[in-house]
Design a protein around this motif. Structure first.
Motif, PDB file in Angstrom:
ATOM      1  N   ILE A 136       0.978  -1.156  -0.077  1.00  0.00           N
ATOM      2  CA  ILE A 136      -0.110   0.024   0.128  1.00  0.00           C
ATOM      3  C   ILE A 136       0.967   1.125   0.117  1.00  0.00           C
ATOM      4  O   ILE A 136       0.647   2.322  -0.761  1.00  0.00           O
ATOM      5  CB  ILE A 136      -0.999   0.039   1.170  1.00  0.00           C
ATOM      6  N   ASP A 137       1.927   1.103   0.911  1.00  0.00           N
ATOM      7  CA  ASP A 137       2.916   2.370   0.959  1.00  0.00           C
ATOM      8  C   ASP A 137       3.514   2.752  -0.107  1.00  0.00           C
ATOM      9  O   ASP A 137       3.548   3.713  -0.772  1.00  0.00           O
ATOM     10  CB  ASP A 137       3.828   2.386   2.034  1.00  0.00           C
ATOM     11  N   TYR A 138       3.785   1.565  -1.023  1.00  0.00           N
ATOM     12  CA  TYR A 138       4.515   1.592  -2.333  1.00  0.00           C
ATOM     13  C   TYR A 138       3.591   2.339  -3.373  1.00  0.00           C
ATOM     14  O   TYR A 138       4.169   3.185  -4.201  1.00  0.00           O
ATOM     15  CB  TYR A 138       5.224   0.228  -2.675  1.00  0.00           C
ATOM     16  N   ALA A 139       2.544   1.795  -3.265  1.00  0.00           N
ATOM     17  CA  ALA A 139       1.474   2.350  -4.369  1.00  0.00           C
ATOM     18  C   ALA A 139       1.240   3.838  -4.117  1.00  0.00           C
ATOM     19  O   ALA A 139       1.267   4.840  -5.091  1.00  0.00           O
ATOM     20  CB  ALA A 139      -0.001   1.487  -4.091  1.00  0.00           C
ATOM     21  N   ARG A 140       1.372   4.104  -2.913  1.00  0.00           N
ATOM     22  CA  ARG A 140       0.996   5.539  -2.682  1.00  0.00           C
ATOM     23  C   ARG A 140       2.374   6.452  -2.970  1.00  0.00           C
ATOM     24  O   ARG A 140       1.978   7.513  -3.570  1.00  0.00           O
ATOM     25  CB  ARG A 140       0.766   5.929  -1.281  1.00  0.00           C
ATOM     26  N   SER A 141       3.492   5.822  -2.994  1.00  0.00           N
ATOM     27  CA  SER A 141       4.541   6.656  -3.380  1.00  0.00           C
ATOM     28  C   SER A 141       4.595   6.801  -5.055  1.00  0.00           C
ATOM     29  O   SER A 141       4.794   7.722  -5.635  1.00  0.00           O
ATOM     30  CB  SER A 141       5.820   6.053  -2.743  1.00  0.00           C
ATOM     31  N   LEU A 142       4.538   5.527  -5.681  1.00  0.00           N
ATOM     32  CA  LEU A 142       4.702   5.263  -7.035  1.00  0.00           C
ATOM     33  C   LEU A 142       3.432   6.356  -7.477  1.00  0.00           C
ATOM     34  O   LEU A 142       3.513   7.001  -8.583  1.00  0.00           O
ATOM     35  CB  LEU A 142       4.536   4.020  -7.303  1.00  0.00           C
ATOM     36  N   HIS A 143       2.343   6.451  -6.994  1.00  0.00           N
ATOM     37  CA  HIS A 143       1.251   7.023  -7.617  1.00  0.00           C
ATOM     38  C   HIS A 143       1.513   8.585  -7.482  1.00  0.00           C
ATOM     39  O   HIS A 143       1.337   9.274  -8.581  1.00  0.00           O
ATOM     40  CB  HIS A 143      -0.198   6.677  -6.678  1.00  0.00           C
ATOM     41  N   SER A 144       2.155   8.972  -6.585  1.00  0.00           N
ATOM     42  CA  SER A 144       2.562  10.484  -6.444  1.00  0.00           C
ATOM     43  C   SER A 144       3.550  10.709  -7.449  1.00  0.00           C
ATOM     44  O   SER A 144       3.553  11.627  -8.217  1.00  0.00           O
ATOM     45  CB  SER A 144       3.118  10.688  -4.930  1.00  0.00           C
ATOM     46  N   MET A 145       4.568   9.907  -7.336  1.00  0.00           N
ATOM     47  CA  MET A 145       5.744  10.190  -8.416  1.00  0.00           C
ATOM     48  C   MET A 145       5.385  10.224  -9.900  1.00  0.00           C
ATOM     49  O   MET A 145       5.553  11.113 -10.766  1.00  0.00           O
ATOM     50  CB  MET A 145       6.894   9.165  -8.101  1.00  0.00           C
ATOM     51  N   VAL A 146       4.498   9.248 -10.373  1.00  0.00           N
ATOM     52  CA  VAL A 146       4.154   9.140 -11.801  1.00  0.00           C
ATOM     53  C   VAL A 146       3.075  10.090 -12.103  1.00  0.00           C
ATOM     54  O   VAL A 146       3.364  10.841 -13.195  1.00  0.00           O
ATOM     55  CB  VAL A 146       3.544   7.410 -12.219  1.00  0.00           C
ATOM     56  N   ASN A 147       2.221  10.333 -11.427  1.00  0.00           N
ATOM     57  CA  ASN A 147       0.898  11.352 -11.566  1.00  0.00           C
ATOM     58  C   ASN A 147       1.431  12.808 -11.622  1.00  0.00           C
ATOM     59  O   ASN A 147       0.659  13.505 -11.907  1.00  0.00           O
ATOM     60  CB  ASN A 147      -0.403  10.952 -10.653  1.00  0.00           C
ATOM     61  N   THR A 148       2.532  13.152 -10.991  1.00  0.00           N
ATOM     62  CA  THR A 148       2.886  14.458 -11.054  1.00  0.00           C
ATOM     63  C   THR A 148       4.110  14.770 -11.942  1.00  0.00           C
ATOM     64  O   THR A 148       4.720  15.946 -12.146  1.00  0.00           O
ATOM     65  CB  THR A 148       3.578  14.959  -9.477  1.00  0.00           C
TER      66      THR A 148
END
Length: 243
Positions: free
Chosen positions: A223-235
């Protein structure tokens, strides 16, 4: 470049064709060259398209011809298998997705790499098996590729029986993504590749990265990795561009 491995750059797509036409097998040296191409594919490409010169996708692993016979002692012999196991690792570790096009027979090593493709499109005329035990060879090389792609019962049924299965059952078992009528396969491959390459590069790479890493984590880590990757990719700037 290996003489039996055809590698062509086609815009953002890297086309890799298994080209051992005398028997449609894959030798250890071919597998090693395949690994090298995969591990550097991201430097020129956003995806890899893997297929065979045919008529079969792959009839299995073959030893390279040469004057040196196979080692008789197990410890010495382990190194002979590095090309095969390394190709499995390269398919999992490649930063860009690998798209497989499966036609004809897909046997042993062929079944393994078909299952390791990130997306695989199979002709409805394709057939799949794991034939090793019929030759008194343990099929653990193949099993090390498919253990997290297929159910335990499906793996053991195929390994014990050596029976061929059709493409629809291969899809049900998790070996391929989709089954297409043979006469429409190339058109569907072109359509899917065009669609994939229309996506922003960070999303293409990010999807594969997450599914490579998250299954190895505990629930909170995933879950934490998804949150991090979500932020990095989508910005990223590439995600803001209009297509």
């Amino acid at each position: 470049m290996h003489p039996q491995l055809k590698i062509e750059q086609d815009g953002r797509l890297l086309r890799i064709t298994l080209n051992r036409t005398e028997d449609n097998g894959v030798s250890d040296s071919m597998a090693s060259a395949f690994s090298e191409a995969l591990l550097t594919a991201h430097t020129t490409s956003d995806a890899v398209l893997l297929r065979s010169a045919g008529p079969d996708f792959c009839t299995g692993r073959v030893r390279d011809a040469g004057p040196t016979p196979a080692a008789t002692e197990a410890y010495a012999r382990r190194d002979e298998y590095d090309g095969i196991f390394g190709s499995y690792q390269a398919m999992r570790g490649a930063k860009v997705p690998v798209i497989g096009v499966i036609e004809g027979r897909c046997m042993g090593f062929g079944t393994a790499i078909a299952s390791l493709c990130d997306v695989s499109l199979a002709s409805d005329a394709a057939v799949f098996n794991i034939p090793e035990i019929g030759h008194n060879v343990m099929p653990t090389m193949v099993m090390s590729a498919v253990y997290d792609r297929m159910s335990r019962n499906a793996i053991l049924w195929m390994a014990y029986s050596t029976d061929f299965i059709d493409a629809e059952r291969a899809m049900a078992y998790g070996i391929v993504s989709n089954v297409v009528p043979a006469e429409k396969l190339n058109a569907e491959v072109d359509r899917f590749c065009e669609l994939l390459l229309s996506r922003p590069r960070p999303a293409i790479l990010g999807l594969k990265e997450y599914l490579r890493v998250a299954p190895l984590m505990d629930e909170q880590g995933a879950i934490d990795y998804a949150r991090s990757l979500h932020s990095m990719v989508n910005t990223s700037a590439a995600m803001k561009k209009k297509h």
